[in-house]
Design an enzyme around this catalytic site. Sequence first.
Site, PDB file in Angstrom:
ATOM      1  CG  LEU A 125      83.292  78.322  42.663  1.00 16.46           C
ATOM      2  CD1 LEU A 125      82.246  79.695  42.546  1.00 16.46           C
ATOM      3  CD2 LEU A 125      83.387  77.824  41.240  1.00 16.46           C
ATOM      4  CB  THR A 126      85.080  74.965  46.363  1.00 14.69           C
ATOM      5  OG1 THR A 126      84.948  74.886  45.045  1.00 14.69           O
ATOM      6  CG2 THR A 126      84.604  74.099  47.202  1.00 14.69           C
ATOM      7  N   PRO A 128      82.567  75.267  52.143  1.00 10.92           N
ATOM      8  CG  PRO A 128      83.060  75.934  54.209  1.00 10.92           C
ATOM      9  CD  PRO A 128      82.896  76.501  53.139  1.00 10.92           C
ATOM     10  N   GLY A 131      80.240  72.808  46.814  1.00 14.44           N
ATOM     11  CA  GLY A 131      81.144  72.251  45.649  1.00 14.44           C
ATOM     12  C   GLY A 131      80.626  72.310  44.396  1.00 14.44           C
ATOM     13  CB  SER A 132      79.196  69.578  42.319  1.00 12.27           C
ATOM     14  OG  SER A 132      80.091  68.590  42.473  1.00 12.27           O
ATOM     15  CD  GLN A 337      99.477  44.607  40.229  1.00  6.52           C
ATOM     16  OE1 GLN A 337      99.246  45.619  40.858  1.00  6.52           O
ATOM     17  NE2 GLN A 337      99.463  43.344  40.567  1.00  6.52           N
ATOM     18  CG  HIS A 339     107.245  50.456  39.957  1.00  4.21           C
ATOM     19  ND1 HIS A 339     106.759  50.843  38.859  1.00  4.21           N
ATOM     20  CD2 HIS A 339     108.699  51.050  39.983  1.00  4.21           C
ATOM     21  CE1 HIS A 339     107.577  51.682  38.201  1.00  4.21           C
ATOM     22  NE2 HIS A 339     108.659  51.905  38.880  1.00  4.21           N
ATOM     23  CD  GLU A 364      90.256  73.645  38.645  1.00  4.82           C
ATOM     24  OE1 GLU A 364      89.489  73.884  39.278  1.00  4.82           O
ATOM     25  OE2 GLU A 364      91.461  74.111  38.135  1.00  4.82           O
ATOM     26  CB  SER A 367      84.756  61.840  36.986  1.00  4.19           C
ATOM     27  OG  SER A 367      86.169  62.055  37.027  1.00  4.19           O
TER      28      SER A 367
END
Lengths: 385, 265
Positions: A125-126, A128, A131-132, A337, A339, A364, A367
Amino acid sequence: MDFDLTPEQEQIRKLAHDFADQEIAPGARERDRSMTFPHEVLKKMGPLGLLGGPVPEQYGGMGIDYISHAIITEEVGRADSSVRTTLSVQISLVELTILKFGTEEQKRTYLPKLCSGEWIGCFGLTEPGYGSDAAGLATTAVKDGNDWIVNGRKMWISNGGMSKLALVFARTDPSAPKAHGISAFLLERDQHPYDAPTIHGKLGLRSSNTSELVFDHVRVPDGQRLGELGQGFKIAMTALDGGRYSVAAGAVGIAQACIDASVAYAGQRKTFGKPIASYQLVQELIADMIVETEAARLLVYKAGHEKNAGRPSTRATSIAKLYAAEIASRCADRAIQVHGGYGFSDEFPVERYYRDARVNRLYEGTSQIQKLIIGRFATGIDAIA
Amino acid sequence: MKILVCAKQTPDSTVRVKVAPDGRSVDAAQITWAVSPYDEYAVEMALERKDADASTTVAVVSLGAARAKDSLRQALAMGCDEAILVSGPGAEALEGLGVAKALAAVAQEAKPDVVLCGRQASDDDQGLVGAALAEALGWPHVATVTKFAPADGGPAGSVNGIDVWKEVEGGHEVWRAPGPVVLTVQKSEKEPRYPSLPGIMKAKKKEIPEKDVASLGIGASLPKPEIVKMEPPAARGGGKIMKDGDAKRTAQELARLLREEAKVL
């Protein structure tokens, strides 16, 4: 209201958990280092039914419910997000989309091969430049007799280089409003050859295959069209809804892996003569991870419950995907953090979780796109229409 | 060929068991349960035979609490054809010979050609039930088995004795037993298979009949030894770090410690 898993769901969790621990996790670091696609793991997943998910048995799938599907995806994601990405694309974007929109012949031809893992599928689908803004896509399919001639280029396509089948979206009617002029096609790589140059240099998912797809006058018979003419954008959005669910479950897997690694490390590592788990600030890091992970898992199950009931689940799925993707990154950050310096090296897996978690906030639907979907449901106003 | 596998549900071997406050039992609250590992090998061994000859049927029986059904379902999901649970008041309290008699009653009804048991259970490590079951049935028993197959000869479809591979010091032996026979399993050829998703979905549709242990006519229970005390292993002492930078001297010292202190050389 019932928070208990069914005995079958428990059994499926045990299978996926044991398989993830014994067959996927042990090789994850080396595959990540050498950027090796997990062929051997996938070969073992097929016969166990782990690539067939909710596809009905008559098409070679397992007919499992959507909570079970999330459980498997989470467990695989807990061990290795690269393998989980292949699984998500294979099942949610390709198989379930063919199942929903395919003709009987298309379902019988492709689903058994995909569910068994004999064929790897990808979702194109996406592009160059798109995208969105997927509705603006520039790949074209022009009618020539009873065939279509496809030209264009796709970008960031998981599984692309390994695929035998590509579900491709192309503009078939340039005069129609942009979302209405798109149609979907099933391209068999052997019959309708497309190029799939691998994209190198990724931050994470380094053992997953990500490629471009290049269509240079690819001739495709009209029988390879998936769904109605001009229905492509709707098909793509439906597919992404399934894909987001799978990504959300996979992100919960990363978050759980961060908890497991941090609890184990904090119990062993000593500073000032005591295990670091005995320090309140370390316990806080762990407690925060646990609360967010449990909340994300419940959001995934809520979306799965809607899917099982056959109700629209776009809103619930976006909420789950947004939250799970965000907290997976936060948990990975906290795990490093816990670790300390060791978390910064690949001696421990948390740096891989940190790198792999990042893409969940991008693919997908970013956000930001999830927030716009949730906002649209709340206000009735589509901010990107 | 008809195979009956006896599978005991025991604490999962990956779980760290804790002694309960009474000091004589394990804390059940912390436990996840699974098929005892040697019994899991027995299930795998039966299924390997079924892989080699599709006409083979595999039934699995467990004796114990109602939760043992979960383990039976696991065995069904791995590929067993049917499962039986022997349960009811008193089932869990039975001592080894009583368990063997109850399983013998099930075997007499099922009429298998081969009964497979793990060589011992991972909870009490008694290793009694398999041999006692053979005794109760009056059937031959072969121990530490790694493989079996129907012996050659005889009309097709009939079982003309069982060839049994048995692990012995430095190699293996092949024994031939007249059927029916009880085998106690050391290890299957392959690691126990994962239950597949199709297997789980098929198992979901299968009924697991329950037999009341009281209905099996096993007679009066024998006196049972009781556990009076349980202790976790002593905590391991800290390791020794040898800091001398000279490799040769460190190696000599390490060899001395391994021989004289650890006594492993």
